[in-house]
Design an enzyme around this catalytic site. Structure first.
Site, PDB file in Angstrom:
ATOM      1  CG  PHE A 109      -0.266   0.492   2.520  1.00  0.00           C
ATOM      2  CD1 PHE A 109       0.106   1.721   2.918  1.00  0.00           C
ATOM      3  CD2 PHE A 109       0.019  -0.422   3.331  1.00  0.00           C
ATOM      4  CE1 PHE A 109       0.302   2.086   4.169  1.00  0.00           C
ATOM      5  CE2 PHE A 109       0.669  -0.434   4.412  1.00  0.00           C
ATOM      6  CZ  PHE A 109       0.847   1.250   4.831  1.00  0.00           C
ATOM      7  CE  LYS A 110       4.823   1.216   4.787  1.00  0.00           C
ATOM      8  NZ  LYS A 110       4.235   0.055   5.172  1.00  0.00           N
ATOM      9  CG  ASP A 111       3.836   0.883  -4.702  1.00  0.00           C
ATOM     10  OD1 ASP A 111       4.973   1.234  -4.460  1.00  0.00           O
ATOM     11  OD2 ASP A 111       3.641  -0.411  -5.002  1.00  0.00           O
ATOM     12  CG  MET A 114       7.136   6.723  -1.789  1.00  0.00           C
ATOM     13  SD  MET A 114       7.450   7.449  -0.344  1.00  0.00           S
ATOM     14  CE  MET A 114       7.600   6.130   0.675  1.00  0.00           C
TER      15      MET A 114
END
Ligand code: PLP
Length: 458
Positions: A109-111, A114
């Site tokens: 989910f960091k995408d 970011m």
């Protein structure tokens, strides 16, 4: 929109300044001075993810970006998520849904955050001509998402510290294989908490901070939390804007804090449920009122193996009614090992957050049983979430569990559970053939500073 520090002694900043600086100069975390309420909630269902993102994010960015700039950034960021819905909702059982947040380029989910902030950095730095050095600490997924999002972006160098030997091979390769000259993977002797502590050391050295134009993209950066608010809106909209529970596999408390902000913006979230693995400081804090750090016990859900949960400071600030003096005091006590949450604040936190802790065996068993019942293969973090959610299901209230990573990112744990290794998606099929590039470094702030000064390309 003005941003204030949770510790009350840093300059008040606008969105762009808060985004570019990351951590406040007093060691605190930035929050918007007031949280905007979103109108027209009932008209969000069926809109493209990008449109919902624009509407949710717009009030937070103030004058920092024009509408056209923000729309362009959102479009470019989410074009890289390989699913038309971006964050599809999949039904696991009657009333229980999985929000798949792993279709981005690094499969976690960091995408979502970011990719967007790389676009916003690009716009801001092109306009000002400034250069920045991003330093990040990662338990695996933040680092890969940051390196992927910022590789090749002008005016930015990125240094990512990860705990040597404690990230999965896919995570490591995602950090060490991009060939761009402006990204640098640093393998630190120690745990994630050591990496995070060294990062704070850099930010607290104001001379160094100014020399290199230090910027942070850990979830202490408000812009990351902001981007994560969006999928709470798309998920609740597709469930008909009814009161909904969310269960969130939690480490640094960034993803679940985004849910808390969404609720304050008017979204009908009923309960936010913190799901932890055996590193359960948050579970203990919410059930016993004592926030005490212990030793990290490495688990099969390594992105949650932490003992100091940075964004919890923001939740505390909100629960203490914006009393920055009280937060300063708690954070001083934390340096000596921990603190007791006041009765009033604990009650406020408990009204908003439920919690649960999951053992390693339960995590494996959840991967097995969900596969058997639905065919869906969970990553170990998502399995921690599903296990806790199942304890909290209530008839008539939809439950959404956040699926935070793709199972192929953690093949060893998945194989232990179900005897097969999930395949990487086609766009990453060559990951194991590419050459790796990394620097080993001791857990030492001075060594880190000289390495950064030496390696910067700008
Ligand atoms: C980062 C991460 C988490 C924890 O999220 P926080 O925002 O730090 O609470 C959970 N699962 C995965 C796969 C992650 O990468």
């Amino acid at each position: 929109m003005r941003y204030v520090s949770t510790r009350g002694q840093a300059p008040v900043l606008d969105f762009e300044q808060a985004m570019l600086s990351g951590l406040a100069r007093d060691g605190g975390l930035y929050l918007p001075e007031t949280i905007p309420v979103i109108e027209g909630l009932d008209r969000l269902d069926g809109l493209p993810y990008e449109e919902v993102a624009f509407r949710v994010i717009r009030p937070f960015t103030g004058d920092s970006f024009t509408d056209a700039e923000l729309r362009g950034a959102v479009e470019r960021a989410y074009a890289r998520i390989a699913h038309d819905a971006r964050a599809p909702l999949v039904q696991l059982a009657p009333g229980h849904h999985l929000l798949e947040l792993f279709h981005g380029p690094t499969l976690a989910f960091k995408d979502f955050a970011m990719q967007l902030i790389a676009q916003l950095f690009q716009i801001a730095l092109t306009r000002s001509g400034d250069r920045v050095t991003i330093v990040g600490a990662t338990s695996g997924d933040t680092g890969s998402a940051a390196i992927e999002a910022f590789r090749g972006i002008d005016n930015v160098d990125v240094f990512i510290m990860y705990p040597h030997g404690r990230v999965s091979e896919v995570q490591r390769r995602q950090m060490t294989t991009p060939p761009a000259a402006n990204v640098h993977a640093l393998a630190v002797t120690g745990h994630f908490d050591d990496c995070q502590a060294r990062l704070k050391d850099l930010f607290n050295d104001h001379a160094f901070r100014d020399t290199v134009g230090l910027a942070g993209v850990n979830s202490i950066n408000w812009a990351r939390v902001m981007a994560q608010i969006v999928y709470y809106f798309t998920a609740t909209a597709s469930l008909g804007m009814r009161p909904t529970d969310f269960c969130v596999p939690t480490g640094n408390f960034g993803d679940i804090l985004a849910g808390s902000i969404a609720r304050r913006m008017g979204l009908p979230i009923r309960r936010l449920i913190v799901a932890t693995n055996q590193n359960d400081i948050l579970y203990r804090a919410l059930t016993q009122g004592e926030y005490r750090t212990g030793e990290v016990e490495p688990s099969i859900s390594p992105s949650m193996d932490i003992q100091v949960s940075s964004n919890f400071e923001r939740a505390l600030y909100l629960a203490y009614g914006g009393d920055a003096g009280a937060i300063r005091q708690l954070m001083d006590e934390l340096k000596a090992g921990g603190f007791t949450i006041s009765q009033g604040a604990l009650q406020t936190l408990r009204e908003e957050y439920a919690s649960g802790r999951v053992s390693e065996d339960e995590t494996l068993e959840t991967i097995r049983s969900v596969r058997a019942r639905t065919g869906e293969i969970l990553c170990p973090h998502s399995a921690v979430g599903v296990a806790v959610a199942e304890r909290h299901l209530e008839p008539g209230v939809p439950m959404v569990t956040l699926a935070t990573a793709h199972p192929a990112k953690f093949p060893d744990a998945v194989e232990r559970a179900i005897g097969l290794r999930p395949a990487l998606p086609p766009h990453m099929a060559d990951l194991f053939d590419l050459p790796e590039r990394m620097t080993r470094i001791e857990n030492d702030a001075e060594a880190l500073k000289s390495l950064i000064l030496d390696r910067r390309t700008i």
